[in-house]
Design a protein around this motif. Structure first.
Motif, short mmCIF file in Angstrom:
data_model
loop_
_atom_site.label_atom_id
_atom_site.label_comp_id
_atom_site.label_asym_id
_atom_site.label_seq_id
_atom_site.Cartn_x
_atom_site.Cartn_y
_atom_site.Cartn_z
N THR A 50 28.62 44.43 24.83
CA THR A 50 28.19 45.02 26.10
C THR A 50 29.29 45.89 26.70
N ALA A 51 30.52 45.38 26.66
CA ALA A 51 31.66 46.15 27.18
C ALA A 51 31.85 47.44 26.39
N ASN A 52 31.75 47.35 25.07
CA ASN A 52 31.90 48.55 24.23
C ASN A 52 30.80 49.57 24.52
N TYR A 53 29.58 49.10 24.78
CA TYR A 53 28.45 50.00 25.07
C TYR A 53 28.73 50.84 26.31
N PHE A 54 29.32 50.21 27.35
CA PHE A 54 29.58 50.92 28.60
C PHE A 54 30.98 51.54 28.65
N GLY A 55 31.79 51.27 27.62
CA GLY A 55 33.13 51.85 27.58
C GLY A 55 34.07 51.24 28.61
N ILE A 56 33.88 49.95 28.90
CA ILE A 56 34.74 49.27 29.85
C ILE A 56 35.31 48.02 29.20
N SER A 57 36.17 47.30 29.92
CA SER A 57 36.80 46.11 29.35
C SER A 57 35.87 44.90 29.42
N GLN A 58 36.09 43.95 28.52
CA GLN A 58 35.29 42.73 28.52
C GLN A 58 35.45 41.95 29.82
N PRO A 59 36.68 41.86 30.39
CA PRO A 59 36.82 41.17 31.68
C PRO A 59 35.97 41.79 32.79
N SER A 60 35.69 43.09 32.71
CA SER A 60 34.86 43.75 33.72
C SER A 60 33.43 43.23 33.66
N ILE A 61 32.93 43.00 32.44
CA ILE A 61 31.59 42.43 32.27
C ILE A 61 31.57 41.00 32.78
N SER A 62 32.61 40.24 32.43
CA SER A 62 32.69 38.84 32.88
C SER A 62 32.73 38.77 34.41
N ALA A 63 33.48 39.68 35.03
CA ALA A 63 33.58 39.70 36.49
C ALA A 63 32.23 40.02 37.13
N ALA A 64 31.46 40.94 36.50
CA ALA A 64 30.15 41.30 37.03
C ALA A 64 29.20 40.10 37.00
N ILE A 65 29.25 39.34 35.92
CA ILE A 65 28.38 38.16 35.81
C ILE A 65 28.80 37.09 36.81
N LYS A 66 30.11 36.93 37.04
CA LYS A 66 30.59 35.97 38.04
C LYS A 66 30.10 36.35 39.43
N ARG A 67 30.09 37.66 39.73
CA ARG A 67 29.61 38.11 41.05
C ARG A 67 28.12 37.80 41.21
N LEU A 68 27.36 38.00 40.14
CA LEU A 68 25.93 37.70 40.20
C LEU A 68 25.68 36.20 40.33
N ASN A 69 26.48 35.40 39.61
CA ASN A 69 26.38 33.94 39.73
C ASN A 69 26.61 33.51 41.19
N ALA A 70 27.63 34.14 41.80
CA ALA A 70 27.95 33.80 43.19
C ALA A 70 26.85 34.29 44.13
N GLU A 71 26.31 35.48 43.85
CA GLU A 71 25.24 36.06 44.68
C GLU A 71 24.02 35.16 44.70
N PHE A 72 23.62 34.65 43.53
CA PHE A 72 22.40 33.85 43.43
C PHE A 72 22.67 32.34 43.44
#
Length: 291
Positions: free
Chosen positions: A21-43
């Motif tokens: 997923t990180a490679n698809y968007f050209g960003i770091s893996q920690p950035s994807i992990s951080a996004a999922i953590k934010r969503l976990n916190a949101e919901f």
């Protein structure tokens, strides 16, 4: 909620891999992990689980619910951004199906020009199915579309402008030109020209062939109604069209169909049900409705 987080989430559901997923968007893996953590916190729940740090990534029931809604949410956000951006726009973007463009648009443009409104209309052309998709996605504001029935969908509001009958057209040089009426069931050996699958004319053609229980000999497929008409005019084949499509074309005979499905099309002006018109857009639309 950050819409990018939701975009990353939907991709992660499909790939089941943070790295991919990180490679698809050209960003770091920690950035994807951080996004999922934010969503976990949101919901206030976990959207994924792994039995071990390197185990298979699986979606939770809560994550599945969010995923099922995610495309709808992202589409609504995209449409809303477009509408907010264009809230004071004096132009209305109308997608027009080819046959409607040929038979309806010249009259529309002439009347709009008389009212000095022609600069308030922006048009594009595509098949009816694609136009409905573009309308739903907010890529166009309205559609002038031929439909097999008046639209019955809570996503759209529409007005029928004209009801059209279906005719067979042949070159006046064709042996069928001696007929004023013809049974479609007797045309199984003829060469046909028709539109591609994204167009309503092809849907109609397929229905007629299905009901007549024969597989047609299609010699040419096109996405351009003018090409279809010219090929028929040159006696390269025959075609089914709406009654207005071949009006005024030299060397084409229009023939009524008998003993077959009595299909009609409905030329309709279609909007998203939640679309709000500006004053100038209303003037253009009201002019079209009166034609």
């Amino acid at each position: 909620m950050n819409s990018k987080d939701l975009i990353y989430f939907t991709k992660l559901v499909k790939t089941k891999s943070f790295t991919e997923t990180a490679n698809y968007f050209g960003i770091s893996q920690p950035s994807i992990s951080a996004a999922i953590k934010r969503l976990n916190a949101e919901f206030k729940t976990n959207l994924f689980f792994q039995r071990s740090p390197r185990g298979k990534l699986s979606i939770t029931p809560a994550g599945q619910i969010l995923y099922n809604r995610s495309n709808e949410i992202l589409k609504l956000l995209s449409v809303t951004r477009n509408e907010v951006k264009r809230a004071n726009d004096i132009k209305i973007r109308i997608g027009i199906s080819p046959v409607v463009g040929k038979t309806f648009l010249p009259t529309v443009l002439k009347i709009l020009e008389k009212k000095h409104l022609e600069k308030n209309l922006e048009t594009s052309e595509a098949g009816s199915r694609k136009l409905l998709d573009e309308l739903e996605d907010g890529k166009i504001d309205a559609g002038l579309i031929n439909l097999l029935s008046p639209i019955n969908n809570s996503k759209f509001a529409s007005q029928v402008l004209r009801v059209n009958s279906i005719k067979l057209i042949v070159s006046r040089e064709n042996s069928l030109a001696k007929y004023n009426t013809i049974d479609f069931n007797k045309l199984s050996s003829e060469n046909f020209i028709t539109m591609n699958h994204q167009f309503i004319h092809r849907t109609i053609f397929d229905i007629y062939c299905r009901d007549a229980h024969f597989r047609p000999k299609i010699i040419y497929l096109t996405d351009n109604i003018s090409i279809l008409l010219e090929l028929v005019r040159q006696n390269m084949g025959i075609a089914l069209v709406t009654d207005k499509a071949a009006e005024g074309i030299d060397n084409i005979k229009v023939i009524d169909l008998i003993n077959t499905s009595s299909l009609k099309t409905y030329t309709s002006l279609v909007f998203r049900s939640d679309f709000r018109l500006t004053q100038k857009q209303k003037e253009v639309v009201n002019t079209i409705k009166q034609i």
